[in-house]
Write an enzyme that holds these catalytic residues in place. Structure first.
Site, PDB file in Angstrom:
ATOM      1  N   GLU A 131     -18.436 -25.862  10.384  1.00  0.00           N
ATOM      2  CA  GLU A 131     -18.520 -26.077  11.823  1.00  0.00           C
ATOM      3  C   GLU A 131     -17.156 -26.364  12.448  1.00  0.00           C
ATOM      4  O   GLU A 131     -16.848 -25.911  13.552  1.00  0.00           O
ATOM      5  CB  GLU A 131     -19.465 -27.243  12.132  1.00  0.00           C
ATOM      6  N   VAL A 134     -14.192 -23.553  13.905  1.00  0.00           N
ATOM      7  CA  VAL A 134     -14.160 -22.863  15.195  1.00  0.00           C
ATOM      8  C   VAL A 134     -14.472 -23.850  16.312  1.00  0.00           C
ATOM      9  O   VAL A 134     -15.510 -24.499  16.300  1.00  0.00           O
ATOM     10  CB  VAL A 134     -15.177 -21.697  15.234  1.00  0.00           C
ATOM     11  N   GLY A 136     -13.397 -26.777  17.164  1.00  0.00           N
ATOM     12  CA  GLY A 136     -13.369 -28.220  16.953  1.00  0.00           C
ATOM     13  C   GLY A 136     -14.712 -28.908  17.020  1.00  0.00           C
ATOM     14  O   GLY A 136     -15.580 -28.714  16.167  1.00  0.00           O
ATOM     15  N   ILE A 138     -17.190 -28.532  19.134  1.00  0.00           N
ATOM     16  CA  ILE A 138     -18.310 -27.806  19.741  1.00  0.00           C
ATOM     17  C   ILE A 138     -19.196 -27.223  18.635  1.00  0.00           C
ATOM     18  O   ILE A 138     -18.706 -26.486  17.786  1.00  0.00           O
ATOM     19  CB  ILE A 138     -17.805 -26.658  20.639  1.00  0.00           C
ATOM     20  N   GLU A 192       2.609 -26.576  17.258  1.00  0.00           N
ATOM     21  CA  GLU A 192       3.415 -26.752  16.060  1.00  0.00           C
ATOM     22  C   GLU A 192       4.886 -26.471  16.377  1.00  0.00           C
ATOM     23  O   GLU A 192       5.232 -25.878  17.402  1.00  0.00           O
ATOM     24  CB  GLU A 192       2.948 -25.789  14.962  1.00  0.00           C
ATOM     25  N   ASP A 203      -4.684 -17.437  15.997  1.00  0.00           N
ATOM     26  CA  ASP A 203      -5.667 -18.496  15.763  1.00  0.00           C
ATOM     27  C   ASP A 203      -6.994 -18.143  16.427  1.00  0.00           C
ATOM     28  O   ASP A 203      -8.062 -18.234  15.812  1.00  0.00           O
ATOM     29  CB  ASP A 203      -5.132 -19.826  16.302  1.00  0.00           C
ATOM     30  N   LYS A 207     -10.870 -17.181  14.638  1.00  0.00           N
ATOM     31  CA  LYS A 207     -12.118 -17.822  15.062  1.00  0.00           C
ATOM     32  C   LYS A 207     -13.106 -16.788  15.603  1.00  0.00           C
ATOM     33  O   LYS A 207     -14.304 -16.838  15.295  1.00  0.00           O
ATOM     34  CB  LYS A 207     -11.818 -18.881  16.121  1.00  0.00           C
ATOM     35  N   GLY A 304      -7.790 -31.792  17.353  1.00  0.00           N
ATOM     36  CA  GLY A 304      -7.520 -33.216  17.227  1.00  0.00           C
ATOM     37  C   GLY A 304      -8.260 -33.808  16.051  1.00  0.00           C
ATOM     38  O   GLY A 304      -9.310 -33.311  15.632  1.00  0.00           O
TER      39      GLY A 304
END
Length: 441
Positions: A131, A134, A136, A138, A192, A203, A207, A304
Site C-alpha cells: 500500500e 503508491v 503514501g 492514500i 533529494e 517516480d 506508481k 513523509g
C-alpha cells in the site's frame, strides 16, 4: 489471544524508524484491534550506532538484509530500503521463497519485478502487500484490489509525486522560478540532492504502472509510458495558465481504449475550479473512474515518514488479522498467471486540447505562418494570442500562445516540428495538455 506476529524490518531510515516508533507506542491498541500482538524481533540497517530516537535494545540485528530474510525469526519481512535491484530485490525474493509474508513501500521494485514476485507469493501462499508504494497514506491499492470488486475501471489518474506538486504550487503562489522552488524543496527535505527521479516524472511513472496493472489486469509496463517531467515549466507558463483559468499539475494518467491501454505522465493544465486543481503542496490525489461507482477521488499525504509508515502498518495489520489457509486476494488484483500482455493504445485524439507557447522573432508574417502550419496539420485553434512586449525580453522576440481544440499528440508534434524548421522560433516550444471537465447530463 493468538501468538505474536513477529516482524523483521530491513531499512531504518525515516519510514523505518517511524514504523518502529508507532508499533512500540501503540502496542496495546494494535494487539486489541489485530487480535494478536505485533512484535519487532529483528532489523537490518547499515549503521548500528546511529541514534534514531527508538529503542532497539531487544531486537536481533542483521548486517545484511538478505540474511534477515533467510534466517531471521520472523513471520513478516518488511522491506524499506528502496531500489529495484540489489539487496531489496534479493531479500524480498528470499523472504517469499521461504514462505514469509512481505510488506514493501518500494515502487521501483514492483514496477520492474512485481509480476515475478507476485507469482512466487501466490505459489507459496504468502501475502505481498505494498500500500505504501503508491501515494503514501492514500489507500488506493486496497481500493483497487478489494473495495472496487465488480467495478470495471475505465480510467485512473492523479497527482502522485509530492515533490513536483510542491514545486508547481510554490511557483504559482509565490511567483518564483522552477530553480528557486526546487532549491527550497531540497532545503525542506521534499526533494533529494539529485531530484531527477522525481522532477523528470520517473517516480510517478513507476506508481502509475502498478496502478494500471491493478486497474486493467495487464502485465506491468513501466518502460512503456509516455514520460515528460516538469523541468521545462516556466513561470510564464504558470501565469498563462492562470489567465486561461487553469493550474498546472504533473499527472499520471492510465485509461483503457478500444486499441489498448494508454499510460502517460506529463504536466497538465486542469481547470482552476476542479477538485484536483485544489490539491497543493506535497499532497497527493488519485481518481478512479469506473462503471458502477462512477468517479472516486482520494486525497491525502503522499510522502513523509508518518504517512508512509501508516500505510506499511496497515499492511502489517491486515496480515495479523488474516487466517491461515484463507483465500488470498491476488497480489496484483488478478492472479499473476492470468495477467494479459500489455497492449499499448494507438495515438488518439486528446479531447481537452493543447496549450502551446512559442517564442518567435518579431517580424512580419510569423503570426500568419504559425496559424497556417497548424491548419496544415489539421489542428483547429480555439484561440491564438500574441503577447504584448511588456512580457518579453529581449524586445525583438514575441510570445505566441495557442490553445487547440481536440487533436492528436502526433499532429501537435508534427506542427511544432514544422514551425521549428521555419527558422523564426527562439528556444524550445512549450506544449502542455489541457484536461477539461466532462460534460454533465
Amino acid at each position: 489471544m493468538a501468538d505474536a506476529l513477529k516482524i523483521g524490518i530491513a531499512g531504518l531510515g525515516t519510514v523505518g524508524a517511524s514504523l518502529v516508533r508507532i508499533i512500540q507506542q501503540k502496542s496495546n491498541e494494535l494487539a486489541v484491534t489485530c487480535g494478536r500482538p505485533i512484535t519487532i524481533t529483528a532489523v537490518s540497517a547499515r549503521d548500528r550506532a546511529r541514534d534514531r530516537g527508538i529503542d532497539l535494545s531487544t531486537v536481533t540485528w542483521f548486517d545484511r538484509p538478505e540474511e534477515l530474510a533467510e534466517k531471521g525469526d520472523i513471520d513478516v519481512f518488511v522491506e524499506l530500503m528502496g531500489g529495484a535491484e540489489g539487496a531489496a530485490n534479493v531479500s524480498v525474493r528470499a523472504a517469499l521463497q521461504r514462505g514469509l509474508h512481505v510488506v514493501t513501500a518500494n515502487k521501483a521494485l514492483l514496477a520492474y519485478h512485481g509480476v515475478e514476485l507476485a507469482t512466487i507469493a501466490e505459489e507459496k501462499g504468502s501475502l505481498l502487500n505494498f500500500e505504501a508504494a503508491v501515494a503514501g497514506g492514500i489507500p488506493v491499492i486496497k481500493a483497487l484490489r478489494e473495495s472496487l470488486t465488480g467495478n470495471s475501471v475505465s480510467r485512473i489518474y492523479g497527482i502522485m509525486n509530492g515533490t513536483c506538486n510542491y514545486i508547481l504550487t510554490k511557483m504559482e503562489k509565490e511567483g518564483l522560478s522552477f530553480a528557486e522552488c526546487l532549491k527550497e524543496a531540497q532545503r525542506l527535505g521534499y526533494a533529494e540532492a539529485d531530484p531527477a527521479f522525481d522532477i523528470e516524472g520517473n517516480d510517478t511513472a513507476h506508481k502509475l504502472s502498478i496502478l494500471t496493472t491493478l486497474a486493467f489486469g495487464n502485465q506491468i509496463a513501466a518502460d512503456d509510458i509516455y514520460l515528460e517531467g516538469i523541468t521545462n515549466i516556466s513561470i510564464e507558463d504558470i501565469h498563462a495558465a492562470a489567465e486561461l483559468g487553469y493550474r498546472i499539475k504533473l499527472l499520471g494518467v492510465a485509461q483503457r481504449t478500444d486499441t489498448g491501454i494508454e499510460q502517460r505522465v506529463h504536466p497538465t493544465m486542469v481547470p482552476v475550479d476542479s477538485v484536483i486543481a485544489q490539491v497543493d503542496g506535497v499532497t497527493n490525489a488519485v481518481a478512479i473512474e469506473s462503471d458502477v461507482l462512477g468517479e472516486l477521488l482520494m486525497v491525502g499525504p503522499g510522502a513523509g515518514g508518518s504517512a508512509t509508515a501508516s500505510s506499511v502498518l496497515g499492511d502489517i495489520a491486515d496480515i495479523a488479522k488474516s487466517q491461515p489457509g484463507a483465500q488470498r486476494v491476488p497480489v496484483l488484483g488478478h492472479p499473476a498467471a492470468t495477467l494479459e500482455p500489455y497492449r499499448k493504445a494507438q495515438m488518439q485524439s486528446h479531447e481537452g486540447g493543447y496549450f502551446i507557447r512559442l517564442t518567435v522573432l518579431d517580424r512580419t508574417g510569423v503570426f500568419a505562418s504559425v496559424a497556417t502550419l497548424m491548419a496544415e496539420n489539421n489542428i483547429s485553434l480555439e484561440s491564438i494570442v500574441q503577447r504584448s512586449k511588456q512580457h518579453l525580453a529581449p524586445s525583438h522576440h514575441q510570445t505566441i500562445i495557442l490553445v487547440t481544440h481536440a487533436t492528436t499528440e502526433d499532429s501537435v508534434r508534427k506542427a511544432v516540428a514544422s514551425i521549428k524548421s521555419e527558422g523564426y522560433l527562439f528556444g524550445e516550444p512549450q506544449v502542455i495538455r489541457i484536461e477539461r471537465p466532462k460534460e454533465e447530463g
